[in-house]
Design a protein around this motif. Structure first.
Motif, PDB file in Angstrom:
ATOM      1  N   LEU A 181      43.357 -17.733  -7.236  1.00  0.00           N
ATOM      2  CA  LEU A 181      44.612 -17.121  -7.643  1.00  0.00           C
ATOM      3  C   LEU A 181      44.672 -16.961  -9.166  1.00  0.00           C
ATOM      4  CD1 LEU A 181      47.067 -19.025  -5.260  1.00  0.00           C
ATOM      5  CD2 LEU A 181      46.200 -16.682  -5.020  1.00  0.00           C
ATOM      6  N   PRO A 182      45.543 -16.087  -9.666  1.00  0.00           N
ATOM      7  CA  PRO A 182      45.631 -15.850 -11.111  1.00  0.00           C
ATOM      8  C   PRO A 182      45.823 -17.141 -11.899  1.00  0.00           C
ATOM      9  CG  PRO A 182      46.917 -14.213  -9.933  1.00  0.00           C
ATOM     10  CD  PRO A 182      46.460 -15.212  -8.915  1.00  0.00           C
ATOM     11  N   GLY A 183      45.045 -17.279 -12.974  1.00  0.00           N
ATOM     12  CA  GLY A 183      45.147 -18.444 -13.851  1.00  0.00           C
ATOM     13  C   GLY A 183      44.325 -19.628 -13.411  1.00  0.00           C
ATOM     14  N   GLU A 184      43.723 -19.571 -12.222  1.00  0.00           N
ATOM     15  CA  GLU A 184      42.955 -20.720 -11.722  1.00  0.00           C
ATOM     16  C   GLU A 184      41.497 -20.643 -12.167  1.00  0.00           C
ATOM     17  OE1 GLU A 184      45.349 -21.786  -7.603  1.00  0.00           O
ATOM     18  OE2 GLU A 184      43.506 -20.592  -7.487  1.00  0.00           O
ATOM     19  N   ILE A 185      40.894 -21.818 -12.309  1.00  0.00           N
ATOM     20  CA  ILE A 185      39.469 -21.925 -12.627  1.00  0.00           C
ATOM     21  C   ILE A 185      38.871 -22.981 -11.707  1.00  0.00           C
ATOM     22  CG2 ILE A 185      37.722 -22.454 -14.350  1.00  0.00           C
ATOM     23  CD1 ILE A 185      39.660 -21.634 -16.515  1.00  0.00           C
ATOM     24  N   ALA A 186      37.883 -22.592 -10.953  1.00  0.00           N
ATOM     25  CA  ALA A 186      37.145 -23.548 -10.129  1.00  0.00           C
ATOM     26  C   ALA A 186      36.055 -24.175 -11.002  1.00  0.00           C
ATOM     27  CB  ALA A 186      36.525 -22.844  -8.928  1.00  0.00           C
ATOM     28  N   PRO A 187      36.054 -25.499 -11.162  1.00  0.00           N
ATOM     29  CA  PRO A 187      35.158 -26.152 -12.128  1.00  0.00           C
ATOM     30  C   PRO A 187      33.684 -25.993 -11.765  1.00  0.00           C
ATOM     31  CG  PRO A 187      36.234 -27.777 -10.720  1.00  0.00           C
ATOM     32  CD  PRO A 187      36.889 -26.469 -10.431  1.00  0.00           C
ATOM     33  N   PRO A 188      32.799 -26.223 -12.750  1.00  0.00           N
ATOM     34  CA  PRO A 188      31.365 -25.996 -12.534  1.00  0.00           C
ATOM     35  C   PRO A 188      30.766 -26.973 -11.520  1.00  0.00           C
ATOM     36  CG  PRO A 188      31.881 -26.189 -14.876  1.00  0.00           C
ATOM     37  CD  PRO A 188      33.083 -26.636 -14.130  1.00  0.00           C
ATOM     38  N   HIS A 189      29.836 -26.447 -10.756  1.00  0.00           N
ATOM     39  CA  HIS A 189      28.972 -27.291  -9.936  1.00  0.00           C
ATOM     40  C   HIS A 189      27.687 -26.519  -9.654  1.00  0.00           C
ATOM     41  CE1 HIS A 189      30.472 -25.961  -5.626  1.00  0.00           C
ATOM     42  NE2 HIS A 189      29.979 -24.964  -6.312  1.00  0.00           N
ATOM     43  N   ARG A 190      26.735 -27.202  -9.098  1.00  0.00           N
ATOM     44  CA  ARG A 190      25.497 -26.567  -8.673  1.00  0.00           C
ATOM     45  C   ARG A 190      25.014 -27.265  -7.412  1.00  0.00           C
ATOM     46  NH1 ARG A 190      20.520 -28.620 -12.639  1.00  0.00           N
ATOM     47  NH2 ARG A 190      20.875 -30.860 -12.355  1.00  0.00           N
ATOM     48  N   HIS A 191      24.170 -26.570  -6.644  1.00  0.00           N
ATOM     49  CA  HIS A 191      23.689 -27.140  -5.393  1.00  0.00           C
ATOM     50  C   HIS A 191      22.362 -26.511  -5.013  1.00  0.00           C
ATOM     51  CE1 HIS A 191      25.658 -23.449  -4.147  1.00  0.00           C
ATOM     52  NE2 HIS A 191      26.854 -23.966  -4.410  1.00  0.00           N
ATOM     53  N   THR A 192      21.672 -27.180  -4.124  1.00  0.00           N
ATOM     54  CA  THR A 192      20.372 -26.681  -3.682  1.00  0.00           C
ATOM     55  C   THR A 192      20.464 -25.449  -2.802  1.00  0.00           C
ATOM     56  OG1 THR A 192      20.475 -28.490  -2.058  1.00  0.00           O
ATOM     57  CG2 THR A 192      19.006 -28.786  -3.943  1.00  0.00           C
ATOM     58  N   PRO A 193      21.520 -25.261  -1.978  1.00  0.00           N
ATOM     59  CA  PRO A 193      21.607 -23.988  -1.259  1.00  0.00           C
ATOM     60  C   PRO A 193      21.763 -22.805  -2.212  1.00  0.00           C
ATOM     61  CG  PRO A 193      23.017 -25.625  -0.219  1.00  0.00           C
ATOM     62  CD  PRO A 193      22.569 -26.203  -1.528  1.00  0.00           C
ATOM     63  N   SER A 194      21.134 -21.707  -1.872  1.00  0.00           N
ATOM     64  CA  SER A 194      21.322 -20.461  -2.602  1.00  0.00           C
ATOM     65  C   SER A 194      22.583 -19.779  -2.092  1.00  0.00           C
ATOM     66  CB  SER A 194      20.110 -19.548  -2.404  1.00  0.00           C
ATOM     67  OG  SER A 194      18.940 -20.138  -2.922  1.00  0.00           O
ATOM     68  N   ALA A 195      23.305 -19.108  -3.008  1.00  0.00           N
ATOM     69  CA  ALA A 195      24.592 -18.519  -2.646  1.00  0.00           C
ATOM     70  C   ALA A 195      24.683 -17.074  -3.129  1.00  0.00           C
ATOM     71  CB  ALA A 195      25.743 -19.328  -3.232  1.00  0.00           C
ATOM     72  N   LEU A 196      25.443 -16.293  -2.393  1.00  0.00           N
ATOM     73  CA  LEU A 196      25.769 -14.932  -2.794  1.00  0.00           C
ATOM     74  C   LEU A 196      27.269 -14.719  -2.647  1.00  0.00           C
ATOM     75  CD1 LEU A 196      26.420 -12.991  -0.071  1.00  0.00           C
ATOM     76  CD2 LEU A 196      23.971 -13.345   0.252  1.00  0.00           C
ATOM     77  N   ARG A 197      27.789 -13.753  -3.372  1.00  0.00           N
ATOM     78  CA  ARG A 197      29.201 -13.373  -3.277  1.00  0.00           C
ATOM     79  C   ARG A 197      29.270 -11.856  -3.121  1.00  0.00           C
ATOM     80  NH1 ARG A 197      29.846 -18.888  -3.784  1.00  0.00           N
ATOM     81  NH2 ARG A 197      28.654 -19.561  -5.604  1.00  0.00           N
ATOM     82  N   GLU A 224      30.764 -21.507 -12.145  1.00  0.00           N
ATOM     83  CA  GLU A 224      32.208 -21.744 -12.059  1.00  0.00           C
ATOM     84  C   GLU A 224      32.877 -20.380 -11.901  1.00  0.00           C
ATOM     85  OE1 GLU A 224      33.491 -22.073 -16.690  1.00  0.00           O
ATOM     86  OE2 GLU A 224      31.899 -23.402 -15.988  1.00  0.00           O
ATOM     87  N   HIS A 225      34.108 -20.373 -11.409  1.00  0.00           N
ATOM     88  CA  HIS A 225      34.827 -19.132 -11.182  1.00  0.00           C
ATOM     89  C   HIS A 225      36.207 -19.212 -11.834  1.00  0.00           C
ATOM     90  CE1 HIS A 225      31.695 -18.688  -8.223  1.00  0.00           C
ATOM     91  NE2 HIS A 225      32.211 -19.609  -7.429  1.00  0.00           N
ATOM     92  N   GLY A 226      36.667 -18.114 -12.405  1.00  0.00           N
ATOM     93  CA  GLY A 226      37.997 -18.064 -12.987  1.00  0.00           C
ATOM     94  C   GLY A 226      38.664 -16.729 -12.705  1.00  0.00           C
ATOM     95  N   HIS A 227      39.986 -16.704 -12.845  1.00  0.00           N
ATOM     96  CA  HIS A 227      40.752 -15.488 -12.546  1.00  0.00           C
ATOM     97  C   HIS A 227      41.778 -15.257 -13.645  1.00  0.00           C
ATOM     98  CE1 HIS A 227      42.691 -12.288 -10.650  1.00  0.00           C
ATOM     99  NE2 HIS A 227      43.188 -12.855  -9.559  1.00  0.00           N
ATOM    100  N   GLU A 228      41.614 -14.176 -14.409  1.00  0.00           N
ATOM    101  CA  GLU A 228      42.500 -13.838 -15.508  1.00  0.00           C
ATOM    102  C   GLU A 228      43.366 -12.624 -15.192  1.00  0.00           C
ATOM    103  OE1 GLU A 228      39.619 -13.263 -18.576  1.00  0.00           O
ATOM    104  OE2 GLU A 228      39.578 -15.393 -19.136  1.00  0.00           O
ATOM    105  N   GLY A 229      43.274 -12.104 -13.979  1.00  0.00           N
ATOM    106  CA  GLY A 229      44.032 -10.922 -13.614  1.00  0.00           C
ATOM    107  C   GLY A 229      45.281 -11.262 -12.834  1.00  0.00           C
ATOM    108  N   ASP A 230      45.780 -10.283 -12.110  1.00  0.00           N
ATOM    109  CA  ASP A 230      46.966 -10.434 -11.283  1.00  0.00           C
ATOM    110  C   ASP A 230      46.580 -10.332  -9.814  1.00  0.00           C
ATOM    111  OD1 ASP A 230      48.656 -10.537 -13.569  1.00  0.00           O
ATOM    112  OD2 ASP A 230      48.615  -8.340 -13.679  1.00  0.00           O
ATOM    113  N   GLY A 231      47.336 -11.005  -8.970  1.00  0.00           N
ATOM    114  CA  GLY A 231      47.099 -10.916  -7.545  1.00  0.00           C
ATOM    115  C   GLY A 231      45.928 -11.774  -7.107  1.00  0.00           C
ATOM    116  N   PRO A 232      45.729 -11.925  -5.806  1.00  0.00           N
ATOM    117  CA  PRO A 232      44.655 -12.779  -5.297  1.00  0.00           C
ATOM    118  C   PRO A 232      43.286 -12.156  -5.499  1.00  0.00           C
ATOM    119  CG  PRO A 232      45.725 -11.628  -3.489  1.00  0.00           C
ATOM    120  CD  PRO A 232      46.529 -11.315  -4.721  1.00  0.00           C
TER     121      PRO A 232
END
Length: 341
Positions: free
Chosen positions: A96-112, A146-154
């Motif tokens: 959501l706007p203004g949120e930041i998911a903190p850094p992490h790393r893992h052995t599985p490979s990921a895509l978005r 890590e992920h962050g959101h600086e915009g509006d809306g979900p």
């Protein structure tokens, strides 16, 4: 008779007590074809989005770290930790706007694959990558992100990982950090991807891109539109790692495909599993004799060796994003494909 029965029981009891497994008792259910207890299944975006928005209201980010709604295959056994298929995880993630998911790393490979929203970003190993709808982003194994959101809306995207496979290998490791990553100025993509090079000193280590733009993939599909197409997938392109010429990650390959209006593909089956996400349009697939209709935002899992075909009975294009475990299956020497008779 009694003596023989007693001797047999005593023999098997001794095997169990001393940790032996007689092979002749383990071969039941095996045969000439691959099979799985998991089943084809579709998750509707309309329902999943509603649940994600509820999560945004009732689950603070500090409690969840990441609001991720995993797609659990309904064929899973109660004790089975699995995802959409035996080896592939699929989920929706909400920031959501203004949120930041903190850094992490893992052995599985990921895509978005970005489904909805604007103004978000991810930071991968110090490189900040903006997120736009239709972008396909990579987080290779053990890359900090890590992920962050600086915009509006979900902001909502599809997560795809090889975590079920990594879990089965007992190699699932995760590290977490509370401090955000310093963002280094990213170098121009043509430079780091080897299309241009400096002429002095040591050559720079090439890296694969962390983001593939939807517009580029759609341009490739449009260029190929008038060709005969693949009999099983119509017009399809694979996202590639330009530094190796191979799949985008060691265990995962990814694709964008166009099912043209009026096209009915042929049926086939293969030993890799596939997760499909509908980017635009609508149509249906026939999987194991079952008609599964799909439309924009829906996610369809087809586990290994299920016969399937795709159909567009509309007058508009249908575009599907997909990812598979084919690189892992191929590396193990287990890949097979069979067209319908």
């Amino acid at each position: 008779m009694t003596a023989t029965t007693t001797d047999t029981e005593r023999f098997y009891a001794e095997l169990q007590e001393n940790h032996y497994s007689p092979l002749w008792q383990l071969m039941g259910g095996l045969g000439p074809e691959a099979k799985t207890n998991l089943v084809p299944h579709i998750w509707r975006y309309e329902q999943a989005r509603e649940l994600m928005m509820q999560a945004g209201e009732v689950v603070p980010l500090e409690d969840a770290l990441r609001r991720v709604l995993g797609f659990r295959n309904p064929g899973s056994r109660p004790d089975q930790r699995t995802g959409a298929t035996d080896s592939l995880w699929a989920a929706l993630q909400l920031v959501l706007p203004g949120e930041i998911a903190p850094p992490h790393r893992h052995t599985p490979s990921a895509l978005r694959f970005i489904v909805e929203g604007e103004g978000a970003y991810t930071v991968v190993n110090g490189q900040r990558v903006p997120m736009e709808v239709g972008d396909f982003l990579l987080t290779p194994a053990l890359h900090w992100h890590e992920h962050g959101h600086e915009g509006d809306g979900p902001m909502i995207w599809l997560d795809g990982l090889d975590s079920p496979l990594i879990s089965r290998l007992n190699q699932y490791i995760i590290d977490e950090e509370s401090d955000f990553q310093p963002v280094d100025k990213p170098m121009p993509a043509p430079y780091v991807q080897g299309m241009l090079a400096k002429t002095w000193g040591e050559p720079h280590a090439l890296t694969q891109p962390l983001v593939y733009k939807l517009a580029d993939a759609l341009e490739a599909l449009e260029y190929l539109r008038d060709l005969e197409g693949d009999p099983y997938d119509d017009i399809i392109v694979e996202y590639k790692n330009p530094t190796t010429g191979g799949p985008v990650m060691t265990t995962i390959s990814a694709y964008l495909q166009l099912i043209r209006p009026g096209v009915d593909t042929k049926s086939h089956r293969h030993t890799h599993s596939t997760v499909y996400h509908v980017v635009s349009g609508s149509g249906y697939s026939i999987v194991d004799g079952q008609k599964i209709e799909w439309t924009k935002g829906d996610t369809l899992a087809i586990p290994l060796w299920y016969e399937h075909s795709h159909h567009n009975d509309t007058t508009e294009d249908a575009v599907l994003f997909s990812y598979t475990d084919r690189p892992a299956i191929t590396a193990l020497g287990l890949w097979r494909e069979r067209g319908a008779a």
